[in-house]
Design a protein around this motif. Structure first.
Motif, short mmCIF file in Angstrom:
data_model
loop_
_atom_site.label_atom_id
_atom_site.label_comp_id
_atom_site.label_asym_id
_atom_site.label_seq_id
_atom_site.Cartn_x
_atom_site.Cartn_y
_atom_site.Cartn_z
N GLN A 289 0.84 -1.21 0.00
CA GLN A 289 0.00 0.00 0.00
C GLN A 289 0.87 1.26 0.00
N ASN A 290 1.91 1.24 0.81
CA ASN A 290 2.83 2.39 0.86
C ASN A 290 3.53 2.59 -0.48
N TYR A 291 3.93 1.48 -1.10
CA TYR A 291 4.58 1.55 -2.41
C TYR A 291 3.63 2.14 -3.44
N TYR A 292 2.38 1.66 -3.44
CA TYR A 292 1.38 2.17 -4.37
C TYR A 292 1.18 3.68 -4.19
N ASN A 293 1.15 4.12 -2.94
CA ASN A 293 0.94 5.55 -2.66
C ASN A 293 2.14 6.41 -3.03
N SER A 294 3.31 5.79 -3.21
CA SER A 294 4.51 6.58 -3.46
C SER A 294 4.94 6.64 -4.92
N SER B 16 4.74 7.27 -9.06
CA SER B 16 4.07 8.23 -9.94
C SER B 16 4.18 7.83 -11.41
N VAL C 155 2.98 2.27 -11.52
CA VAL C 155 1.64 2.18 -10.94
C VAL C 155 1.05 0.80 -11.24
N ALA D 281 2.73 -1.62 -9.00
CA ALA D 281 2.28 -1.42 -7.62
C ALA D 281 0.89 -2.02 -7.41
N LEU E 27 0.02 -4.95 -4.82
CA LEU E 27 -1.01 -4.69 -3.82
C LEU E 27 -2.09 -5.76 -3.85
#
Length: 86
Positions: A42-47, A49, A54, A57, A61
């Protein structure tokens, strides 16, 4: 932490012994590890760009989420309960 199972399998093949039940991580520990992997994904997905990252990620996820829910369902079926707040 490296898995021990390849060495055990090789040793059993060399010694012509049957492969005994491999060391399996206890279910509560596996669930906690899967939860941490899911949070990390989740943190990777949020970071990320970049559009290619994506996609990667999202894949990580979804895989982590499926693993976590699978282990939770397995624990429920087996009646395993665990709380880190004892």
């Amino acid at each position: 932490m490296k898995p021990l199972w390849p060495k055990k399998i090789l040793a059993s093949l060399i010694d012509n012994e049957p492969v005994s039940k491999l060391a399996v991580q206890p279910l509560p520990d596996a669930i906690e590890q899967a939860r941490r992997e899911w949070l990390s994904a989740q943190n990777y997905y949020n970071s990320v760009s970049d559009s290619d990252l994506v996609d990667h990620a999202v894949y990580l996820l979804k895989a982590a989420e499926k693993k976590y829910t699978y282990l939770l369902k397995k624990a429920r079926r087996e009646g395993v309960t665990f709380s880190p707040y004892k």
